[in-house]
Design an enzyme around this catalytic site. Structure first.
Site, PDB file in Angstrom:
ATOM      1  N   PHE A  23       5.585  13.954  11.647  1.00 14.48           N
ATOM      2  CA  PHE A  23       4.925  13.150  12.053  1.00 14.48           C
ATOM      3  C   PHE A  23       4.494  14.102  13.532  1.00 14.48           C
ATOM      4  CE2 PHE A  23       1.902   9.645  13.345  1.00 14.48           C
ATOM      5  CZ  PHE A  23       0.951   8.333  12.452  1.00 14.48           C
ATOM      6  N   PHE A  58      10.444   6.977  13.955  1.00 12.59           N
ATOM      7  CA  PHE A  58      11.155   5.298  13.001  1.00 12.59           C
ATOM      8  C   PHE A  58      12.604   6.246  12.606  1.00 12.59           C
ATOM      9  CE2 PHE A  58      11.678   2.182  10.820  1.00 12.59           C
ATOM     10  CZ  PHE A  58      12.057   0.673  11.384  1.00 12.59           C
ATOM     11  N   GLU A  59      12.640   6.768  11.719  1.00 13.49           N
ATOM     12  CA  GLU A  59      14.174   6.791  10.681  1.00 13.49           C
ATOM     13  C   GLU A  59      14.468   7.846  12.289  1.00 13.49           C
ATOM     14  OE1 GLU A  59       9.876   7.044   9.684  1.00 13.49           O
ATOM     15  OE2 GLU A  59      10.263   5.349   8.823  1.00 13.49           O
ATOM     16  N   ILE A  83       2.519   9.543  19.968  1.00 16.05           N
ATOM     17  CA  ILE A  83       1.282   9.296  20.824  1.00 16.05           C
ATOM     18  C   ILE A  83       0.674   7.866  20.724  1.00 16.05           C
ATOM     19  CG2 ILE A  83      -0.875  10.367  21.086  1.00 16.05           C
ATOM     20  CD1 ILE A  83       0.361  13.292  19.354  1.00 16.05           C
ATOM     21  N   HIS A  89       1.295  -0.268  18.312  1.00 15.48           N
ATOM     22  CA  HIS A  89       3.069   0.577  16.761  1.00 15.48           C
ATOM     23  C   HIS A  89       3.298   1.332  17.542  1.00 15.48           C
ATOM     24  CE1 HIS A  89       3.738   0.913  13.039  1.00 15.48           C
ATOM     25  NE2 HIS A  89       3.461   2.820  13.281  1.00 15.48           N
ATOM     26  N   ARG A 128       4.238  18.148  27.354  1.00 14.38           N
ATOM     27  CA  ARG A 128       5.383  18.391  26.381  1.00 14.38           C
ATOM     28  C   ARG A 128       5.830  19.520  25.722  1.00 14.38           C
ATOM     29  NH1 ARG A 128       3.469  15.294  29.711  1.00 14.38           N
ATOM     30  NH2 ARG A 128       4.691  13.854  31.275  1.00 14.38           N
TER      31      ARG A 128
HETATM   32  N1  INI Z   1       5.722   8.122  14.055  1.00 10.79           N
HETATM   33  C1  INI Z   1       5.540   8.705  14.945  1.00 10.79           C
HETATM   34  O1  INI Z   1       6.877  10.008  14.499  1.00 10.79           O
HETATM   35  N2  INI Z   1       4.968   9.538  15.765  1.00 10.79           N
HETATM   36  C2  INI Z   1       4.252   8.535  15.766  1.00 10.79           C
HETATM   37  O2  INI Z   1       2.836   8.751  16.960  1.00 10.79           O
HETATM   38  C3  INI Z   1       4.079   7.435  15.033  1.00 10.79           C
HETATM   39  N3  INI Z   1       3.008   6.068  15.359  1.00 10.79           N
HETATM   40  O3  INI Z   1       1.784   6.460  16.480  1.00 10.79           O
HETATM   41  O4  INI Z   1       2.323   5.858  13.817  1.00 10.79           O
HETATM   42  C4  INI Z   1       4.274   7.294  14.013  1.00 10.79           C
HETATM   43  N4  INI Z   1       4.818   6.499  12.938  1.00 10.79           N
HETATM   44  C5  INI Z   1       5.072   6.817  11.866  1.00 10.79           C
HETATM   45  C6  INI Z   1       6.102   6.113  11.447  1.00 10.79           C
HETATM   46  O5  INI Z   1       7.683   6.808  12.828  1.00 10.79           O
HETATM   47  C7  INI Z   1       6.980   5.151  10.422  1.00 10.79           C
HETATM   48  O6  INI Z   1       7.677   6.938   9.998  1.00 10.79           O
HETATM   49  C8  INI Z   1       6.363   5.229   9.681  1.00 10.79           C
HETATM   50  O7  INI Z   1       5.972   4.041   9.917  1.00 10.79           O
HETATM   51  C9  INI Z   1       7.617   5.192   7.904  1.00 10.79           C
HETATM   52  O8  INI Z   1       8.081   4.147   8.192  1.00 10.79           O
END
Ligand code: INI
Length: 160
Positions: A23, A58-59, A83, A89, A128
């Site tokens: 992401f 999240f993972e 971000i 979220h 960054r």
């Molecule tokens: N994941 C990120 O790495 N950065 C982000 O800014 C972000 N936003 O903003 O939603 C993000 N979302 C996805 C999340 O990490 C999971 O991959 C997704 O929910 C699937 O489990």
């Protein structure tokens, strides 16, 4: 004089996993470049480095914990880019990522460098990811090396 115990930045002979989320890839790839640059410049060998990709921030903690539990790495570097958007979220994910990675490090007592950017704006993230504010991937890799060498200095762990 007190005996000072601290880790060096020497990466020779260390096995390091770098976990990076896709992401906001255009920033996270810069973090990955920075981390690998730091590891190689401090003596790591390509064959001792493993890059593990996950979908989003999240993972990261679950996979970092899995790697830590495997016990095959001297250090783990965790990289991602959060971000802020228009909803809660960002805050929910950021809190879990930082808590989860810290928990993995403490549970398995492995050196983990934290290179997840939490930015209010895209501009802050770019700063960054290798511009005005340095490269947080590079910094996280150096921290992980120092910690891995510190653990070596401190000696083997005993019962929990
Ligand atoms: N994941 C990120 O790495 N950065 C982000 O800014 C972000 N936003 O903003 O939603 C993000 N979302 C996805 C999340 O990490 C999971 O991959 C997704 O929910 C699937 O489990």
């Amino acid at each position: 004089m007190p005996r000072i115990v601290e880790g060096s930045f020497d990466a020779r002979g260390l096995k390091v996993a770098v976990v990076v989320s896709r992401f906001n890839n255009f920033i996270s790839e810069r973090l990955l470049e920075g981390a690998l640059d730091a590891l190689v410049r401090h003596g790591a060998l390509d064959e001792d480095l493993q890059v593990v990709r996950v979908p989003g921030a999240f993972e990261l903690p679950a996979v970092a914990r899995h790697l830590a539990a495997m016990g095959k790495h001297d250090a783990i570097v965790v990289l991602g880019t959060l971000i802020r958007g228009g909803t809660s979220h960002f805050d929910l994910i950021a809190a879990e990522v930082f808590k989860g990675v810290a928990a993995a490090a403490m549970e398995h007592r492995v050196a983990i460098g934290m290179g997840v950017i939490t930015a209010e704006t895209l501009e802050q993230a770019i700063e960054r990811g290798g511009s005005k504010m340095g490269n947080k991937g590079f910094d996280a890799a150096v921290a992980a090396l120092e910690l891995a060498n510190l653990y070596r200095q401190l000696g083997p762990r005993t019962a929990p």
